[in-house]
Scaffold this motif. Structure first.
Motif: not given
Length: 590
Positions: A106-116
């Motif tokens: 799900r979208a969120g801070r943790m996902r954005d960092i992992a995606f990066a």
């Protein structure tokens, strides 16, 4: 290929959406676009979004593009900052085309960092601290909102991703190992290792190092792929785990966790041993394609055995059977090129061993070395180094040393040069002998993945993490990056040295051959379009020169400005076309 760029222009677009109240809302976007002609058609690409500018500033830009210097001049623009954009935008576009953001969670801070972290591992592999420094100097950090991410947040994202690994791999297995996607029901599996820094990781242990780092602690990890070598799952085990034991644990894990029914596991002969095969039988639902070890081949080649050299008088492969392998098919193959290479290598090793053993004989005769134990130790080091102990007869006493080659043993081994036997449970109606051979040789796809993960692309090693969870997360990030890299290599084959159309060999036993086009590309160092051919790394570096510039309009508010993407080179434009995506002005994480 695209022709020369045409004049830029300002375009207004409108879109209509219905809000939660059921009301139609009209959105207007003001875009700076460039037109170009391609294949006889006029196309447009967006360079900047001007929607945030005040209307006078938009009109000033429009007037300047129309050549009205009284309205606006170049002196009225100031480039505040330029950031590399093309490489991270291309990798992110491919990731979104594969549904990776949704796959992660799900979208969120943790996902954005992992995606990066996954994108950064493809574009510029490095330590996590170095990665946070690097991505702040690209558009990746700003667009995904991770510019201010601390190392503690990065580690928290890794922990979060480790908790998501099972769900992500289940989705990948459903996507690539299901009957619809994988009708042959094949899964490739292999094991590798990488060394670990420090001494605090509970998974680190000394074992057989595939990296040649003797004496250093390491981890081992097994990679599961589809028949084409597309990574699907990875598991980390302690560094002193033997290959057969690791396969046993991981095969059970893959079957029960992903509910893989009636799958055929393809693995090398050092991993799928007789003992492991018995355990696979007990587990049920898993077949295998593997190869026999040298002692088993020698037994089949005995005088009364089914493996006779006359089998290869007219062909390079033949199907045989033996009571020791009930319910299995045995495909015997003879590769003349492999036979010649093994004969050459054995001859060189024997010659090198002779040279050093002769020196020991001379030293013993001259009295420079005495005592049978010391002489034996020195001789043992020599034959052990070259792995030639089975080919020599040594005579050692207190003051002398002699040696002789075991001609009978050497001849017996030479008779089996180039011969290997593949064993499988797959029946003949489902897979012919030639396809069985090709399936076993497809393990080269997994080996290619390991080279990508460990060295040439993603640089998994050395592992700097000490926590077991972080080590597993680090390896998993590299696997996800390898998944992306696999697709990028295929898509960008026309721009790189990758063989776009590798021919299917008429003889599956023969070595793989390059296509004529690939050989031409390698010799000329240019693509079919006449552009310089790239490696994946150099292509990503070239894409990184496509920058996004922040422009400020002098005389307007402090925060008034817009982002402008530079004009792409023909190679940069083609790279995005090959992945089926336009050049985006922003990355986004949806």
């Amino acid at each position: 290929m695209a022709g020369k760029s045409q004049a830029m222009h300002v375009a207004r677009t409108k879109s209509r959406r219905v809000n939660k109240a059921g009301e139609e809302v009209v959105y207007e976007s003001v875009l700076l676009r460039r037109s170009f002609r391609q294949d006889g058609k006029v196309k447009h690409e967006t360079l900047a979004n001007l929607s945030a500018l005040p209307e006078p500033a938009i009109e000033a830009v429009r007037g300047a593009l129309a050549g009205n210097q009284a309205v606006f001049s170049a002196d009225g623009l100031e480039v505040i900052r330029s950031l590399p954009h093309g490489h991270v935008a291309a990798v992110a576009a491919q990731a979104k085309a594969l549904g990776m953001p949704a796959l992660l969670g799900r979208a969120g801070r943790m996902r954005d960092i992992a995606f990066a972290l996954v994108i950064a591992r493809v574009c510029r592999p490095g330590s996590k601290l170095a990665t946070t420094r690097w991505w702040s100097d690209t558009t990746l950090a700003a667009d995904l909102g991770v510019a201010g991410a601390t190392t503690d947040e990065v580690y928290a994202a890794m922990d979060w991703l480790a908790g998501r690994q099972e769900a992500i791999e289940k989705a990948l297995a459903s996507r690539h190992l299901s009957p619809a996607a994988n009708p042959d029901r094949l899964a490739l599996f292999d094991l590798s290792s990488s060394w670990v820094t420090g001494h605090k990781c509970p998974l680190a242990a000394r074992g057989y190092s595939r990296d040649g780092k003797k004496g250093l602690e390491q981890i081992e990890y097994g990679l599961l792929t589809d028949p084409d070598g597309r990574p699907v799952s990875v598991r980390v085990v302690p560094g002193n785990t033997a290959d057969p034991a690791a396969f046993e644990v991981l095969a059970k894990d893959f079957k029960t966790r992903y509910r893989l029914g009636e799958m055929v596991m393809v693995g090398d002969r050092g991993m799928i041993t007789n003992a492991r095969i018995e355990q696979l039988k007990e587990l049920g639902g898993l077949g295998w394609v593997t190869a026999l070890r040298a002692p088993a081949i020698k037994a089949l080649a005995a005088d009364d055995g089914p493996l006779q050299m006359s089998l290869f008088d007219q062909t390079d492969l033949a199907e045989i059977s033996h009571p020791d392998y009930p319910g299995e098919r045995l495909i015997a193959c003879r590769n003349p090129a492999l036979a010649a290479e093994r004969a050459r290598k054995r001859g060189e090793l024997l010659a090198a061993t002779d040279t050093e053993l002769t020196e020991i004989t001379a030293a013993a005769d001259a009295g420079r070395i005495k005592d049978a134990g010391k002489i034996g130790l020195r001789a043992g080091k020599v034959i052990g180094r070259y792995k030639m102990e089975k080919h020599y007869r040594l005579t050692i006493d207190e003051t002398s040393f002699t040696f002789a080659r075991d001609a009978e043993q050497i001849a017996a081994e030479a008779a089996l040069d180039g011969i290997y036997i593949i064993r499988t449970t797959v029946n003949a109606t489902r897979m012919g002998p030639g396809k069985v051979v090709a399936t076993y040789k497809s393990l080269a796809n997994v080996e290619r993945d390991f080279r990508s993960i460990k060295a040439i692309d993603l640089q998994l090693r050395p592992v700097h993490h000490h926590s077991e969870t972080r080590v597993r997360a680090h390896v998993f990030i590299c696997m996800l990056a390898a998944y992306l890299t696999w697709h990028l290599r295929r898509a960008w084959a026309p721009l790189t040295f990758t063989d776009e159309h590798r021919p299917e060999p008429a003889n599956p036993v023969a070595p793989a051959a390059r296509s004529t086009d690939a050989a031409t590309k390698a010799s000329r160092r240019t693509t079919a379009g006449g552009h310089p051919a790239h490696s994946l790394r150099s292509l990503l570096d070239h894409l990184g020169t496509l920058t996004r510039n922040r422009l400020h309009i002098n005389g307007t508010g402090k925060n008034t400005g817009f982002d402008l993407v530079t004009t792409p080179t023909p190679i940069q434009r083609q790279a995005f076309e090959l992945i089926g995506q336009p050049i985006p002005t922003t990355i986004g994480g949806k």
